[in-house]
Design an enzyme around this catalytic site. Structure first.
Site, PDB file in Angstrom:
ATOM      1  N   GLY A  81       0.818  -1.219   0.000  1.00 43.69           N
ATOM      2  CA  GLY A  81       0.000   0.000   0.000  1.00 43.69           C
ATOM      3  C   GLY A  81       0.848   1.264   0.000  1.00 43.69           C
ATOM      4  O   GLY A  81       1.928   1.305   0.586  1.00 43.69           O
ATOM      5  N   ARG A 145       1.319  -5.776  -4.977  1.00 45.87           N
ATOM      6  CA  ARG A 145       1.344  -6.672  -3.819  1.00 45.87           C
ATOM      7  C   ARG A 145       1.804  -8.096  -4.157  1.00 45.87           C
ATOM      8  O   ARG A 145       1.544  -9.021  -3.391  1.00 45.87           O
ATOM      9  CB  ARG A 145      -0.050  -6.740  -3.186  1.00 45.87           C
ATOM     10  N   ASP A 176       5.239  -7.844   5.493  1.00 44.13           N
ATOM     11  CA  ASP A 176       5.262  -8.955   4.536  1.00 44.13           C
ATOM     12  C   ASP A 176       6.332  -8.730   3.468  1.00 44.13           C
ATOM     13  O   ASP A 176       7.073  -9.652   3.115  1.00 44.13           O
ATOM     14  CB  ASP A 176       3.891  -9.101   3.849  1.00 44.13           C
ATOM     15  N   LYS A 202       8.124   0.740   5.557  1.00 46.90           N
ATOM     16  CA  LYS A 202       6.991   1.539   5.061  1.00 46.90           C
ATOM     17  C   LYS A 202       5.682   0.951   5.545  1.00 46.90           C
ATOM     18  O   LYS A 202       5.542  -0.262   5.611  1.00 46.90           O
ATOM     19  CB  LYS A 202       7.015   1.497   3.532  1.00 46.90           C
ATOM     20  N   THR A 203       4.743   1.693   5.923  1.00 42.89           N
ATOM     21  CA  THR A 203       3.312   1.386   6.033  1.00 42.89           C
ATOM     22  C   THR A 203       2.618   2.430   6.892  1.00 42.89           C
ATOM     23  O   THR A 203       3.094   2.759   7.993  1.00 42.89           O
ATOM     24  CB  THR A 203       2.976  -0.030   6.572  1.00 42.89           C
ATOM     25  N   ASP A 205       0.112   1.927   8.410  1.00 44.80           N
ATOM     26  CA  ASP A 205      -0.499   1.217   9.540  1.00 44.80           C
ATOM     27  C   ASP A 205       0.309   1.347  10.833  1.00 44.80           C
ATOM     28  O   ASP A 205      -0.218   1.120  11.917  1.00 44.80           O
ATOM     29  CB  ASP A 205      -0.678  -0.267   9.210  1.00 44.80           C
ATOM     30  N   MET A 250      -8.366   3.728   8.370  1.00 48.79           N
ATOM     31  CA  MET A 250      -7.534   2.689   7.778  1.00 48.79           C
ATOM     32  C   MET A 250      -6.495   2.161   8.768  1.00 48.79           C
ATOM     33  O   MET A 250      -6.192   2.809   9.768  1.00 48.79           O
ATOM     34  CB  MET A 250      -6.849   3.233   6.529  1.00 48.79           C
TER      35      MET A 250
HETATM   36  P1  FBP Z   1       0.636  -1.978   3.610  1.00 53.56           P
HETATM   37  O1  FBP Z   1       0.665  -2.823   4.833  1.00 53.56           O
HETATM   38  O2  FBP Z   1       1.036  -2.699   2.386  1.00 53.56           O
HETATM   39  O3  FBP Z   1       1.428  -0.724   3.807  1.00 53.56           O
HETATM   40  O4  FBP Z   1      -0.876  -1.535   3.328  1.00 53.56           O
HETATM   41  C1  FBP Z   1      -1.553  -0.677   4.138  1.00 53.56           C
HETATM   42  C2  FBP Z   1      -2.993  -0.501   3.754  1.00 53.56           C
HETATM   43  O5  FBP Z   1      -3.226   0.859   3.448  1.00 53.56           O
HETATM   44  C3  FBP Z   1      -3.937  -0.972   4.843  1.00 53.56           C
HETATM   45  O6  FBP Z   1      -4.126   0.011   5.820  1.00 53.56           O
HETATM   46  C4  FBP Z   1      -5.172  -1.330   4.080  1.00 53.56           C
HETATM   47  O7  FBP Z   1      -5.962  -2.276   4.742  1.00 53.56           O
HETATM   48  C5  FBP Z   1      -4.632  -1.901   2.820  1.00 53.56           C
HETATM   49  O8  FBP Z   1      -3.380  -1.272   2.612  1.00 53.56           O
HETATM   50  C6  FBP Z   1      -5.524  -1.683   1.642  1.00 53.56           C
HETATM   51  O9  FBP Z   1      -5.016  -2.370   0.570  1.00 53.56           O
HETATM   52  P2  FBP Z   1      -5.303  -2.050  -0.947  1.00 53.56           P
HETATM   53  O10 FBP Z   1      -4.506  -0.829  -1.273  1.00 53.56           O
HETATM   54  O11 FBP Z   1      -4.760  -3.241  -1.659  1.00 53.56           O
HETATM   55  O12 FBP Z   1      -6.758  -1.820  -1.094  1.00 53.56           O
END
Ligand code: FBP
Length: 554
Positions: A81, A145, A176, A202-203, A205, A250
């Protein structure tokens, strides 16, 4: 893209670097610390990472390092993400490489890890980098991903790296993706290749963190963006005094984003998934918690309020967690059979004999559009896509039902009008805050020093982040140090341990000490928009979470 006035001015922003990295490249030496161990399952992790396990911690210091001037070819991947600041990681890496040796080349792998497997790249020139400095998004090369897990994918990745003549690959990703980076580093060495792999944390979250990785990048900007929006809704709610706003925030699993936004804005309710799981609260109990505040506020004639809901909540409510687990297993057992069914009723019929009666009843009791969301495609790591489950609407429906019953018993006399919001994608590509712009640039620059110093299997690390940027400590943390063994799809796998909200940590304890007051009184706090220009106490502040965590350590 057309260029806005803010973007034009942000091009001129020079990210701040820690002292150890702002020296001339002739003057950055590597200091080797003590050998490390995995956080858990040490023997198993050691057995999997025979060549990269137990490496020492690295910090940078003043001194000679002949290697920094070598000509290098490096490939960079943006994985998973989007998170504000990704472009600055690449800019920091690029600037480091070019300062080391102007002939060095930086390749960008297109659309995430698939670019490495399929050898899809573009050379990142100075002009391209300059067009993306201090901007949000991952559009410079795109993200994806794809999980590199099959032997052919590992072999293809090595083949690509050899064909391009790479010295190193930098993976900018979450837990991951960095687990993948560790596996790649080990694989390359096992194949007799000296191509290095370095990760960057990175994230949005915020769940890739530990003693040496104080926060993942993007968390700061995303939380500040969401907090601005929550604050704006608070002002609106307090002006009109007629709506309860249910806001899902999120954050796939951990509740760090919801907690930080609560500390910033002081809502009436903020649900913390980790607490709900620990206390084994059912969905009904969650509804009780919300109704308790609604009733008390209605008693004061305050028929409005703000509820923050972490995106991952459903996976932490025991009965729903079971349901998701059973659905995952049933669908994984006959993926093709399930994919052929398109109506929800037929999906329910198909699942009837494949999941337990209790789980079936829960699924059946959900409104059809929400039930269907539980059955949507899993992501490549096998996770339910919680960002697409409308928990905020589910809770509004359940609260309405409960209040109707209470009204019928004369136990509630207020008015309840609720609005549902989801703040997610709006925050992931915002202009990085000064904090994220600086932090990311330093992470990328630090990745360059790790590569030029011949290191592999490390996560670029910049810490001491509550101090001014020049006092930050840059270096590298061995990826194997952060690993433990978890069961994924029925198999034991090495993975970087996710950091959930610690219920004994200072951020949660601070929130807990205030929430009873916030639940009843209107204590809203409106933080406003991210500021890019102005005094450091307004523009260069880290998150409240980080400040409270660091204060607790001192
Ligand atoms: P990462 O862990 O890859 O940084 O993703 C974070 C995130 O934004 C989450 O908060 C969310 O649930 C997910 O990606 C959404 O995924 P997508 O962009 O595939 O809809």
């Amino acid at each position: 893209m057309d260029i806005s006035a803010l973007q034009q001015i942000r091009y001129g922003y020079t990210p701040k670097l820690p002292v150890s990295l702002s020296r001339s490249v002739d003057d950055i030496a590597v200091e080797t610390g003590a050998a490390t161990e995995a956080v858990a399952d040490k023997e198993k992790i050691k057995g999997i990472f025979k060549l990269t396990y137990g490496k020492p911690l690295i910090t940078f210091t003043k001194g000679k390092n002949e290697q920094l001037h070598q000509e290098l070819k490096v490939g960079v991947i943006l994985s998973g993400g989007q998170a504000p600041g990704g472009h600055n990681v690449i800019a920091g890496l690029y600037d480091g490489l070019k300062k080391g040796n102007p002939n060095s080349i930086l390749y960008g792998f297109l659309d995430g890890p698939i670019g490495l497997v399929e050898n899809k790249t573009k050379i990142l020139s100075g002009d391209i980098i300059d067009a993306y400095r201090n901007t949000g998004g991952f559009d410079i090369i795109g993200s994806g991903r794809t999980k590199i897990e099959k032997p052919q994918q590992f072999a293809a990745s090595l083949e690509t790296a050899k064909q391009l003549g790479l010295n190193a690959i930098v993976v900018i990703g979450g837990d991951d993706s960095n687990t993948n980076a560790a596996l790649l580093a080990e694989y390359f060495l096992a194949q007799g290749s000296d191509i290095q792999v370095i990760g960057c944390p990175k994230t949005i979250d915020g769940d890739l963190k530990n003693e040496y990785i104080e926060t993942s990048f993007g968390f700061d900007t995303a939380c500040k963006t969401y907090s601005e929006l929550v604050g704006n809704l608070m002002r609106d709610a307090n002006s009109a005094k007629k709506y309860w706003h249910f806001i899902k925030l999120m954050g796939r699993s951990a509740s760090h984003i919801a907690l930080e936004c609560a500390l910033q804005t002081q809502p009436n309710i903020c649900l913390i998934s980790e607490e709900i799981e620990t206390k084994q609260h059912s969905l009904d109990t969650v509804v009780d918690i919300i109704c308790d505040s609604i009733l008390k506020r209605a008693g004061n004639n305050d028929n409005f309020g703000i509820v923050l809901i972490p995106e991952g909540l459903v996976e932490f409510i025991p009965e729903i967690k079971n349901l998701i687990q059973e659905l995952n297993n049933a669908i994984a057992d006959d993926e093709q059979g399930f994919a052929k069914i398109d109506s929800f009723d037929t999906q329910l019929f198909w699942l009837n004999s494949r999941i337990t009666e209790d789980s079936y009843k829960i699924l059946q009791s959900l409104p059809a559009d929400i039930g269907r969301q539980f059955l949507m495609d899993r992501d490549p790591h096998g996770n339910v896509q919680v960002s697409r489950i409308e928990t905020e609407k589910l809770l509004i429906g359940m609260v309405e039902k409960r209040l109707r019953a209470l009204k019928a018993e004369n136990a509630y006399k207020g008015k309840f009008n609720a609005l549902a919001h989801f703040f997610g994608y709006e925050g992931r590509c915002a202009f990085p805050s000064n904090f994220d712009a600086d932090y990311c640039y330093a992470l990328g620059y630090s990745a360059f020093v790790l590569i030029a110093s011949g290191l592999t299997g490390y996560l670029s690390s910049v810490r001491n982040l509550t101090a001014p940027a020049n006092e930050w400590i840059a270096g590298g943390v061995p990826l194997t140090m952060m690993m433990n063994i978890e069961r994924r799809h029925g198999e034991e796998k090495p993975v970087i341990k996710k950091a959930l909200v610690a219920l004994d940590g200072a951020p949660f304890k601070t929130f807990k000490s205030k929430r009873a007051t916030w639940a009843v009184d209107t204590c809203f706090r409106v933080p406003g928009a991210i500021q890019y220009f102005g005094p450091p106490e307004v523009c260069d502040q880290p998150t409240v979470t980080l400040k409270l965590e660091k204060r607790n350590e001192e």
